[in-house]
Scaffold this active site. Structure first.
Site, PDB file in Angstrom:
ATOM      1  N   ASP A  41       0.829  -1.209   0.000  1.00 50.71           N
ATOM      2  CA  ASP A  41       0.000   0.000   0.000  1.00 50.71           C
ATOM      3  C   ASP A  41       0.864   1.260   0.000  1.00 50.71           C
ATOM      4  O   ASP A  41       0.658   2.168   0.821  1.00 50.71           O
ATOM      5  CB  ASP A  41      -0.933   0.017   1.218  1.00 50.71           C
ATOM      6  CG  ASP A  41      -1.625  -1.312   1.465  1.00 50.71           C
ATOM      7  OD1 ASP A  41      -1.926  -2.000   0.472  1.00 50.71           O
ATOM      8  OD2 ASP A  41      -1.851  -1.659   2.626  1.00 50.71           O
ATOM      9  N   GLU A 204     -10.903  -1.044  -3.622  1.00 58.22           N
ATOM     10  CA  GLU A 204     -10.190  -0.314  -2.576  1.00 58.22           C
ATOM     11  C   GLU A 204      -9.123   0.570  -3.205  1.00 58.22           C
ATOM     12  O   GLU A 204      -8.994   0.658  -4.427  1.00 58.22           O
ATOM     13  CB  GLU A 204      -9.546  -1.286  -1.591  1.00 58.22           C
ATOM     14  CG  GLU A 204      -8.490  -2.190  -2.194  1.00 58.22           C
ATOM     15  CD  GLU A 204      -7.957  -3.228  -1.217  1.00 58.22           C
ATOM     16  OE1 GLU A 204      -8.509  -3.340  -0.106  1.00 58.22           O
ATOM     17  OE2 GLU A 204      -6.999  -3.939  -1.569  1.00 58.22           O
TER      18      GLU A 204
END
Length: 804
Positions: A41, A204
């Site tokens: 991420d 996401e």
């Protein structure tokens, strides 16, 4: 150096005339991943002349912390730096930006909230902008039908700040939450849902940028656990909140599968060029996809403003600035040998290939070594070691030799408790051979595995780190050990007397009048950029002071004059701290975490129905393992019966035993273990717990022997789902004795039933201190067992199944 290798590539296809091939995941010198370790991420930023990558700490089984940031001056040589906040269990998807007021703002999430921190530097120290550490900025469903996760900022041309968040936006009526923030960035003046009709298959990781008047809304789709994960985008010419029009896929799994599950990205702009920084799964791929690594590739725009689909590479993009290194890596592709290696995916050559995607992993969790032949005698002044887990510390010793027979210690880190990547060690020797031996780790089950070991002929001091970190705990009676600093080494007592004393909550050393302590290192230089501080006890209170007066060329000398000198928390950074960082160090002491307990004790738990007579009513079962104690019933006793030639304890769903003892620390973290049991289950329910060896209940914190029909976790449960083990033929075992044997070596867990291997997969455990063991139900009192147990054993070591 990667830079020199990559500049010889033609679009990442040719290394040299002598070594010509496509850049594969294990090609020496490959530039992707560009960070050594498991991180996910990523948000990439450039503040001043420094690049920063903020990322989820991965490889822990569930993306658990600690908080950290990677920094680099050249985008090639990266150093991990710890941060003080967040201090939560989960630290997912951090994003950092600089606000117009000059402060830096960090956004991170844990399921399912987003939090905001504020600091004066990109490194912190951080504090929650709303006050309490866990004060929530964006709670779950703050925007209707937007599940809160993965907060990411965007700043428009007018300076307005927008925040985007969301996960599982695939359901009808769902999508991504978004909002325009207030000027103080503590709330929102406007919020809305960007529906999945505009951002198709939004799952996401939203990321918004603007180029030539077009707003690009990029995001990840499908499962982050497997090859389906990919990056898509939509565009708008109206504004940051849309409406958006879906445009297609940017990045996906490569045809050969080695760029696997790429996604959750951010964008770096360098001049007119744009680069996508994303994570992908490690090679070879770990189970569940929680060993992710950070990569970069160039983003390409078509003339109409659309983004061209790109192919993820192993070559990466190389450096963006002049290398911070002054000398070449002498160890690159040199002959190497090791005490062992796990298998063909983790060979010793991978430790000297300057590739962050390849790993040498030894066979065991014990003391292992790797030896490099530089092929001629060289000047050796610096060794960089990049261990598998940069957020946990390793203990090791580096030796050098001219002839491979007589060895001298180059760096002694056998008592080290400082985590870092790279670990940097300095010396000044002439040698041909370099050998590193790992002697201990912070966590059980972490082998001394290496991404890279690099050897340099100059003092390579560019990596910003804590060179010295000492408290009173580091005084051993004769010397003051720098085990919490990168330089290692010791302060030697040259004259006088030193004692250790606890004063106002701090472990300190007290120098008698006329005492002198001296620390020697060739890289200590008062004229080079640095920050030194020390806590001194004066006027009945601790005061943080500059320690520059002690720093001399090549050494640090601490002297008391005509009175006692009481001090602790001596810190020497090889970089200049900001005032906010100094203020933090002035009130927060050094933290020392003890190394894992590696003194294996063998058979920990052992119980056997053969110790009783048929017909016995048993409320206490003695433990015959090395841990003293017994199991005591919490509800009802068990009856000993004979079933198909074996004595057994009969459980009928009401019996529930708890141990009087705890289990040792040798079973914590990711420690190897062996579990053996004889079980007969007349009629299996979906989930039945025979024994729970752990008292905690979070993800991957379980070692629970179950005997049920649940296809994913019916035989062995770690509360991990992907890592749990079921058996599709479980019903066929009803009414028969099952010999269950489980062995985990710290990487691969194998489950056998009656000698047949039913599961073999790599897992990562997070075992916490074990307060008790339970029989007949799990620690939470659920999943009662109805059946027969003949014997049960667990060891704190991996013991391969022997033929019976």
């Amino acid at each position: 150096m990667k830079k020199h290798v990559l500049t010889s590539l033609l679009l990442g296809t040719v290394l040299s005339t002598a070594y010509s091939q496509k850049v594969e995941w294990n090609t020496p010198g490959a530039g992707n991943p560009f960070i050594p370790g498991y991180f996910a991420d990523p948000t990439v930023k450039k503040f001043g002349d420094t690049y920063y990558v903020y990322a989820t700490t991965d490889g822990s089984g569930a993306g658990f912390g600690p908080s950290q940031v990677w920094c680099s001056k050249d985008f090639e040589n990266w150093t991990i730096m710890p941060m003080n906040w967040p201090d939560s269990h989960w630290i997912w998807a951090p994003d950092v930006m600089q606000h117009t007021d000059g402060t830096y703002r960090m956004f991170y999430c844990q399921p399912c909230n987003v939090y905001e921190g504020v600091a004066d530097t990109p490194r912190g120290p951080w504090k929650n902008v709303l006050g309490e550490s866990e004060a929530v900025l964006v709670p779950d469903r703050f925007v209707k039908n937007a599940i809160t996760l993965d907060g990411q900022t965007f700043v428009d041309d007018d300076g307005s700040v927008y925040l985007y968040w969301g996960t599982w936006g695939i359901y009808k009526g769902f999508g991504c939450g978004a909002g325009k923030m207030t000027s103080d960035m503590k709330g929102f003046v406007e919020t809305k849902l960007i529906p999945n009709t505009e951002v198709k298959d939004f799952f996401e990781a939203p990321f918004v940028m603007k180029r030539n008047g077009i707003y690009y809304f990029m995001y990840s789709s499908d499962s982050c656990h497997d090859s389906t994960y990919h990056v898509q985008y939509a565009t708008s010419t109206v504004g940051p909140l849309g409406p958006y029009t879906y445009r297609g896929t940017i990045l996906k799994t490569s045809a050969d599968g080695t760029v696997h599950g790429p996604g959750h990205h951010s964008i770096l702009q360098e001049g007119d060029n744009y680069y996508i920084v994303y994570h992908r799964h490690d090679n070879p791929h770990s189970n569940r996809g929680f060993h992710r690594q950070v990569c970069i590739d160039k983003l390409k725009f078509n003339a109409d403003g659309s983004i061209a689909p790109i192919e993820g590479t192993h070559s990466g993009v190389g450096a963006f600035a002049k290398s911070v290194l002054k000398s070449k890596n002498l160890a690159y592709r040199k002959p190497v040998k090791a005490s062992s290696y796990y298998d063909a995916n983790f060979v010793p050559e991978y430790a000297v290939d300057d590739n962050n995607g390849t790993l040498w992993r030894p066979k065991t969790m014990g003391q292992e070594w790797i030896e490099i032949d530089l092929q001629k005698v060289e000047n050796i002044r610096t060794v960089w070691t990049q261990f598998e887990y940069g957020t946990s510390y390793y203990q090791y010793v580096i030796e050098t030799s001219v002839d491979g027979k007589k060895w001298d210690v180059f760096a002694d880190k056998r008592s080290n408790y400082l985590a870092g990547s790279p670990m940097v060690d300095f010396g000044d020797v002439k040698a041909r051979y370099v050998r590193l031996t790992t002697t201990g780790t912070q966590k059980n089950g972490f082998a001394g595995a290496l991404w890279n070991i690099k050897v340099f002929g100059e003092f390579e001091t560019a990596s910003p780190q804590l060179w010295m970190g000492l408290s009173g705990l580091d005084w051993n009676g004769t010397e003051w050990r720098n085990d919490g600093g990168m330089l290692g080494g010791v302060f030697q007592l040259k004259s006088g007397q030193v004692s250790r004393k606890r004063i106002d909550g701090q472990e300190a050393i007290v120098l008698a009048p006329g005492t002198c302590l001296e620390f020697m290192s060739p890289v200590v230089n008062p004229k080079e950029e640095h920050t030194t501080t020390v806590w001194v006890y004066e006027n009945n209170r601790w005061v943080s002071q500059s320690a520059d007066k002690y720093v001399q060329r090549g050494k640090v000398v601490i002297q008391s004059q005509d009175k006692e000198l009481t001090l602790t928390n001596f810190r020497y950074y090889n970089w200049k701290q900001e005032e906010a960082e100094k203020a933090y160090d002035a009130i927060v002491g050094l933290v020392r975490v003890e190394a894992s307990d590696k003194m294996k004790r063998g058979l920990l738990v052992s119980l056997d129905a053969d110790d009783f007579a048929v017909g016995d009513t048993v409320g206490y079962i003695p433990n015959k393992g090395v841990v003293e104690g017994y199991f005591e019933t919490q509800k009802a006793p068990v009856i000993v019966e004979e079933q198909q030639g074996k004595k057994a304890f009969r459980f009928e769903g009401e019996q529930f035993f708890r141990s009087s003892f705890t289990l040792p620390a040798t079973l914590r973290d990711n420690a190897p273990y062996t579990l053996e049991a004889w079980v007969l289950n007349p009629e299996m329910a979906e989930n039945e717990c025979v024994a729970d060896f752990t008292s905690s209940h979070d993800e991957m914190e379980k070692i629970m022997l179950v005997n049920g029909t649940e296809p994913r976790c019916g035989m062995l449960n770690h509360y991990g789902w992907y890592e749990d083990v079921g058996y599709k033929e479980a019903k066929s075992l009803e009414g028969k004795w099952q010999h269950i044997y489980v062995v985990f070596d710290g990487r691969i867990e194998k489950v056998y039933i009656n000698g047949q291997l039913i599961s073999s997969k790599d897992i990562q455990l997070l075992i916490k201190p074990i307060q008790f063991v339970t029989l007949g139900q799990n620690a939470e009192g659920n999943w009662p067992f109805s059946g027969y147990l003949h014997a049960l054993k667990i060891w704190d070591e991996a013991l391969p199944l022997k033929d019976k």
